[in-house]
Design an enzyme around this catalytic site. Sequence first.
Site, short mmCIF file in Angstrom:
data_model
loop_
_atom_site.label_atom_id
_atom_site.label_comp_id
_atom_site.label_asym_id
_atom_site.label_seq_id
_atom_site.Cartn_x
_atom_site.Cartn_y
_atom_site.Cartn_z
N ASP A 1 43.38 46.82 40.98
CA ASP A 1 44.50 46.19 40.26
C ASP A 1 44.38 46.45 38.76
O ASP A 1 45.38 46.71 38.08
CB ASP A 1 44.53 44.69 40.52
CG ASP A 1 44.74 44.32 41.96
OD1 ASP A 1 45.38 45.11 42.69
OD2 ASP A 1 44.28 43.24 42.38
N ASP B 1 40.12 40.50 46.67
CA ASP B 1 40.25 40.20 45.25
C ASP B 1 39.09 39.31 44.85
O ASP B 1 38.64 38.47 45.65
CB ASP B 1 41.57 39.49 44.96
CG ASP B 1 42.78 40.41 45.07
OD1 ASP B 1 42.63 41.62 44.83
OD2 ASP B 1 43.88 39.91 45.38
#
Length: 165
Positions: free
Chosen positions: A119, A104
């Site tokens: 995401d 991330d």
Amino acid sequence: MLDQGSKYLVVTTLKPGEVVPVVGGLLQFQFVKNPGAAFSIGNAYTWIFSILASLVTLFIVWFARRIRSLGWAIVFGLLLGGVLGNLTDRLFREPGFGVGHVVDFLRIPLLPAIFNVADTAIVISMGLFLILTLRGIGLDGSKPDKTNADSSERAEPQPINGESS
């Protein structure tokens, strides 16, 4: 491809935890390895997320032949791309197969999460899913015909035992 390419750039250019301002205080890159789901929930259950993502992928591939609408094709395409992006991390990144950590790196300081391109695709697909569902658009692109539903006559109650009103 965009998801994995962006993760490759992050992994090869940033150190874990490093913060790089991109758009002033609005958007930052911050490299983190996430073993869990959203908001790092379920860190001890990475293998379960791998199984669930594999099942979702199989379902979408199986279900895709029913889709006849561009809107729904976009929903399921974004969902499939996002799920595959994060599943790829879980299968092939450290610490091992099926338990790999998701990369991330997108951080919006106003939000309590750090996320990635996959995401983002999943969230956009869910927003489109809600819009299409609330508008009543079917997988074939059809909408319920309100004119027939509104103009249909209601059946008059029939008299009992031949009585008339």
